[in-house]
Design a protein around this motif. Structure first.
Motif, mmCIF file in Angstrom:
data_model
loop_
_atom_site.group_PDB
_atom_site.id
_atom_site.type_symbol
_atom_site.label_atom_id
_atom_site.label_comp_id
_atom_site.label_asym_id
_atom_site.label_seq_id
_atom_site.Cartn_x
_atom_site.Cartn_y
_atom_site.Cartn_z
ATOM 1 N N PHE A 1 -9.897 -41.865 70.452
ATOM 2 C CA PHE A 1 -9.998 -41.161 69.172
ATOM 3 C C PHE A 1 -8.732 -41.386 68.345
ATOM 4 O O PHE A 1 -8.797 -41.624 67.139
ATOM 5 C CB PHE A 1 -10.225 -39.667 69.395
ATOM 6 N N MET A 2 -7.562 -41.316 69.006
ATOM 7 C CA MET A 2 -6.300 -41.567 68.308
ATOM 8 C C MET A 2 -6.268 -42.981 67.745
ATOM 9 O O MET A 2 -5.822 -43.209 66.609
ATOM 10 C CB MET A 2 -5.118 -41.340 69.253
ATOM 11 N N LEU A 3 -6.729 -43.939 68.540
ATOM 12 C CA LEU A 3 -6.763 -45.324 68.078
ATOM 13 C C LEU A 3 -7.676 -45.457 66.864
ATOM 14 O O LEU A 3 -7.322 -46.111 65.870
ATOM 15 C CB LEU A 3 -7.240 -46.237 69.211
ATOM 16 N N GLY A 4 -8.851 -44.819 66.929
ATOM 17 C CA GLY A 4 -9.766 -44.856 65.798
ATOM 18 C C GLY A 4 -9.206 -44.163 64.577
ATOM 19 O O GLY A 4 -9.395 -44.614 63.437
ATOM 20 N N LEU A 5 -8.475 -43.056 64.787
ATOM 21 C CA LEU A 5 -7.871 -42.326 63.678
ATOM 22 C C LEU A 5 -6.846 -43.200 62.951
ATOM 23 O O LEU A 5 -6.822 -43.257 61.715
ATOM 24 C CB LEU A 5 -7.209 -41.060 64.210
ATOM 25 N N GLY A 6 -6.006 -43.886 63.720
ATOM 26 C CA GLY A 6 -5.038 -44.797 63.110
ATOM 27 C C GLY A 6 -5.722 -45.930 62.372
ATOM 28 O O GLY A 6 -5.313 -46.300 61.260
ATOM 29 N N ALA A 7 -6.786 -46.475 62.961
ATOM 30 C CA ALA A 7 -7.520 -47.555 62.308
ATOM 31 C C ALA A 7 -8.151 -47.066 61.009
ATOM 32 O O ALA A 7 -8.145 -47.772 59.996
ATOM 33 C CB ALA A 7 -8.587 -48.104 63.256
ATOM 34 N N GLY A 8 -8.700 -45.857 61.018
ATOM 35 C CA GLY A 8 -9.318 -45.309 59.820
ATOM 36 C C GLY A 8 -8.310 -45.098 58.700
ATOM 37 O O GLY A 8 -8.594 -45.362 57.521
ATOM 38 N N MET A 9 -7.125 -44.618 59.055
ATOM 39 C CA MET A 9 -6.071 -44.447 58.041
ATOM 40 C C MET A 9 -5.691 -45.783 57.411
ATOM 41 O O MET A 9 -5.533 -45.883 56.183
ATOM 42 C CB MET A 9 -4.841 -43.797 58.677
ATOM 43 N N LEU A 10 -5.548 -46.806 58.238
ATOM 44 C CA LEU A 10 -5.231 -48.124 57.697
ATOM 45 C C LEU A 10 -6.376 -48.653 56.838
ATOM 46 O O LEU A 10 -6.155 -49.225 55.763
ATOM 47 C CB LEU A 10 -4.950 -49.109 58.835
ATOM 48 N N ASP A 11 -7.611 -48.465 57.308
ATOM 49 C CA ASP A 11 -8.777 -48.930 56.570
ATOM 50 C C ASP A 11 -8.808 -48.338 55.168
ATOM 51 O O ASP A 11 -9.169 -48.992 54.192
ATOM 52 C CB ASP A 11 -10.046 -48.544 57.336
ATOM 53 N N MET A 12 -8.412 -47.071 55.069
ATOM 54 C CA MET A 12 -8.466 -46.377 53.789
ATOM 55 C C MET A 12 -7.288 -46.717 52.886
ATOM 56 O O MET A 12 -7.463 -46.975 51.695
ATOM 57 C CB MET A 12 -8.487 -44.862 54.074
ATOM 58 N N ILE A 13 -6.078 -46.745 53.431
ATOM 59 C CA ILE A 13 -4.884 -46.773 52.593
ATOM 60 C C ILE A 13 -4.482 -48.174 52.141
ATOM 61 O O ILE A 13 -3.861 -48.335 51.087
ATOM 62 C CB ILE A 13 -3.693 -46.099 53.333
ATOM 63 N N LEU A 14 -4.829 -49.210 52.898
ATOM 64 C CA LEU A 14 -4.353 -50.550 52.553
ATOM 65 C C LEU A 14 -4.978 -51.075 51.265
ATOM 66 O O LEU A 14 -4.309 -51.732 50.468
ATOM 67 C CB LEU A 14 -4.635 -51.519 53.712
ATOM 68 N N SER A 15 -6.257 -50.775 51.044
ATOM 69 C CA SER A 15 -6.922 -51.292 49.842
ATOM 70 C C SER A 15 -6.299 -50.759 48.551
ATOM 71 O O SER A 15 -5.987 -51.553 47.646
ATOM 72 C CB SER A 15 -8.422 -50.982 49.887
ATOM 73 N N PRO A 16 -6.102 -49.433 48.397
ATOM 74 C CA PRO A 16 -5.472 -48.980 47.146
ATOM 75 C C PRO A 16 -4.041 -49.468 46.974
ATOM 76 O O PRO A 16 -3.592 -49.685 45.844
ATOM 77 C CB PRO A 16 -5.535 -47.450 47.239
ATOM 78 N N VAL A 17 -3.302 -49.647 48.070
ATOM 79 C CA VAL A 17 -1.932 -50.171 47.956
ATOM 80 C C VAL A 17 -1.960 -51.595 47.407
ATOM 81 O O VAL A 17 -1.230 -51.932 46.459
ATOM 82 C CB VAL A 17 -1.205 -50.129 49.316
ATOM 83 N N VAL A 18 -2.814 -52.446 47.984
ATOM 84 C CA VAL A 18 -2.895 -53.838 47.521
ATOM 85 C C VAL A 18 -3.429 -53.903 46.094
ATOM 86 O O VAL A 18 -2.980 -54.729 45.290
ATOM 87 C CB VAL A 18 -3.770 -54.664 48.490
ATOM 88 N N ALA A 19 -4.381 -53.029 45.743
ATOM 89 C CA ALA A 19 -4.894 -52.995 44.370
ATOM 90 C C ALA A 19 -3.794 -52.620 43.384
ATOM 91 O O ALA A 19 -3.688 -53.192 42.292
ATOM 92 C CB ALA A 19 -6.055 -52.014 44.268
ATOM 93 N N ALA A 20 -2.937 -51.650 43.765
ATOM 94 C CA ALA A 20 -1.834 -51.240 42.891
ATOM 95 C C ALA A 20 -0.767 -52.320 42.779
ATOM 96 O O ALA A 20 -0.139 -52.480 41.727
ATOM 97 C CB ALA A 20 -1.214 -49.941 43.420
ATOM 98 N N LEU A 21 -0.564 -53.077 43.844
ATOM 99 C CA LEU A 21 0.443 -54.137 43.832
ATOM 100 C C LEU A 21 -0.003 -55.358 43.037
ATOM 101 O O LEU A 21 0.828 -56.142 42.568
ATOM 102 C CB LEU A 21 0.756 -54.573 45.272
ATOM 103 N N ASN A 22 -1.316 -55.543 42.886
ATOM 104 C CA ASN A 22 -1.847 -56.755 42.255
ATOM 105 C C ASN A 22 -2.854 -56.404 41.159
ATOM 106 O O ASN A 22 -4.033 -56.783 41.237
ATOM 107 C CB ASN A 22 -2.506 -57.650 43.317
ATOM 108 N N PRO A 23 -2.434 -55.696 40.116
ATOM 109 C CA PRO A 23 -3.384 -55.227 39.104
ATOM 110 C C PRO A 23 -4.045 -56.343 38.308
ATOM 111 O O PRO A 23 -5.125 -56.148 37.744
ATOM 112 C CB PRO A 23 -2.520 -54.337 38.196
ATOM 113 N N GLU A 24 -3.420 -57.511 38.250
ATOM 114 C CA GLU A 24 -3.977 -58.614 37.460
ATOM 115 C C GLU A 24 -4.878 -59.534 38.284
ATOM 116 O O GLU A 24 -5.513 -60.437 37.732
ATOM 117 C CB GLU A 24 -2.836 -59.443 36.840
ATOM 118 N N ARG A 25 -4.931 -59.337 39.582
ATOM 119 C CA ARG A 25 -5.722 -60.228 40.448
ATOM 120 C C ARG A 25 -6.332 -59.440 41.606
ATOM 121 O O ARG A 25 -6.215 -59.822 42.764
ATOM 122 C CB ARG A 25 -4.863 -61.378 40.956
ATOM 123 N N ARG A 26 -6.986 -58.343 41.283
ATOM 124 C CA ARG A 26 -7.483 -57.459 42.336
ATOM 125 C C ARG A 26 -8.569 -58.113 43.188
ATOM 126 O O ARG A 26 -8.596 -57.927 44.406
ATOM 127 C CB ARG A 26 -8.014 -56.160 41.724
#
Length: 394
Positions: free
Chosen positions: A109-134
């Motif tokens: 469950f802990m492993l899945g929880l960490g994976a879920g957090m990464l699954d959720m948070i990485l996309s908005p971070v990369v979108a914010a870092l690359n606004p011209e080439r999302r």
């Protein structure tokens, strides 16, 4: 002291973290039989007990997605990127040291929880870092999930071939999230919304375009995971291949998915993202039907593998066009998009199994074509609506 935001370096680290997410999702299936023998005592764990491990992992993943979205909007992305990798370390270490089945359930469950957090948070971070080439950045990001899946499966297969204890493999993999913690710690993360402030999630739910985007990513998840979950069983049961060849089919399917997302990433702004969605959906329909009904088993398997390439960009490209349409949607928007994508991935494998029981797996795989088929007109509606809005604004 935190350094200034360094978009290129932080984007690369997010790509690496997406590979770490793949470890959390794919490690357990690789060693499932060995884990069953280890914890079953005189008798291996039952199929239900093994299935419960996967269900608990997924429950952790869903919980990670649900919790991280609204909290990241309030506290920023960095604490959750670090916490997610700490949970991955704790989960891998816990699985390796678990002394009984109850402890194993907690640690997966802990492993899945960490994976879920990464699954959720990485996309908005990369979108914010690359606004011209999302679109490009999002497809590159999600291609590394496929790369991580391939690497995880290969590490697991190597450990099994060399008779290395699965616990040792888990301990060795801890080095990856530990390295990411050290790399992310000094980095400064971008704000997930612009200075204008976040668009309230309740406001998004009142907008027809966003509801259409939710349905589209649901269908994208169904397209991707319906085939991925059933490909080895279909290749073995219905196409008549050996278990080794059937398992290799899934490996090559993951490679094809990685290549598909990388190709879209390399196209950058040369193509309209809605054209990518339309072509990908239409090609997926054709390949699903060929994979289901071609008389030559080898050609049918190749069509199934090629469907990994064609459908690979549906999920990340939908994330990108939603972020372009609502740049101030924040992490909460990405959370609900990820939840709907995963919901499609839950439903379609079940539908394939139901149709397979009623008829056979040929018809079950053919049923998967319904998802990309429904996505085609929806993509057209979303594009037409967005284009009309821009014309009015002009």
């Amino acid at each position: 002291m935190a350094r200034d935001v360094r978009p290129q370096l932080l984007t690369i680290l997010c790509y690496a973290a997406m590979m770490c997410l793949a470890i959390g999702v794919n490690l357990l299936p690789v060693f499932l039989t060995n884990i069953g023998a280890t914890f079953g005592g005189q008798q291996p764990l039952s199929q239900e007990e093994l299935g419960r491990l996967g269900a608990v992992t997924f429950a952790g993943l869903v919980a990670g997605i649900a919790v991280t979205g609204p909290l990241a909007d309030r506290f920023g992305a960095k604490p959750f990127v670090l916490l997610a990798n700490f949970l991955m370390v704790a989960g891998l270490a816990g699985i390796a040291m678990a002394g009984d089945y109850g402890a194993l359930l907690i640690t997966v469950f802990m492993l899945g929880l960490g994976a879920g957090m990464l699954d959720m948070i990485l996309s908005p971070v990369v979108a914010a870092l690359n606004p011209e080439r999302r679109t490009a950045a999002m497809n590159w990001l999600h291609s590394y999930f496929c790369v991580g899946s391939v690497v995880t499966v290969l590490i697991g297969m190597t450990a099994l071939a060399l008779d290395i204890d699965w616990r040792i493999a888990c301990v060795a993999l801890i080095l990856f999230p530990l390295g990411l913690i050290a790399a992310f710690a000094p980095m400064q993360f971008p704000a997930l919304v612009t200075e204008g402030g976040r668009t309230p999630f309740t406001a998004l739910l009142r907008r027809a375009w966003f509801l259409g985007a939710l349905l589209a990513i649901f269908l994208g998840g169904a397209t991707e995971l319906g085939m991925a979950q059933w490909l080895p069983a279909y290749a073995e049961i219905s196409l008549g291949f050996s278990p080794v060849v059937a398992a290799s089919g899934l490996l090559f399917f993951s490679v094809a998915m990685a290549l598909g997302r990388m190709v879209v990433g390399m196209l950058e702004d040369q193509v309209n993202p809605f054209a990518v969605l339309a072509v990908s959906a239409a090609t997926s329909v054709i390949l699903f039907l060929l994979g289901a009904f071609l008389q030559n088993p080898s050609l049918a398997l190749l069509a199934c593998i090629a469907a990994g390439f064609s459908g690979s960009s549906l999920w990340p490209t939908m994330l990108a066009v939603a972020a372009d349409r609502y740049p101030d949607g924040g992490a909460s928007m990405f959370a609900v998009l990820a939840a709907f994508g995963n919901a499609g991935g839950i439903l379609m494998p079940w539908v394939v199994g139901v149709v397979g029981d009623m008829h056979d797996l040929h018809w079950g795989i053919a049923t998967s074509a319904i998802a990309p088929l429904l996505m085609l007109p929806l993509v057209g509606v979303l594009f037409t609506s967005l284009r009309a809005r821009r014309l009015l604004d002009a």
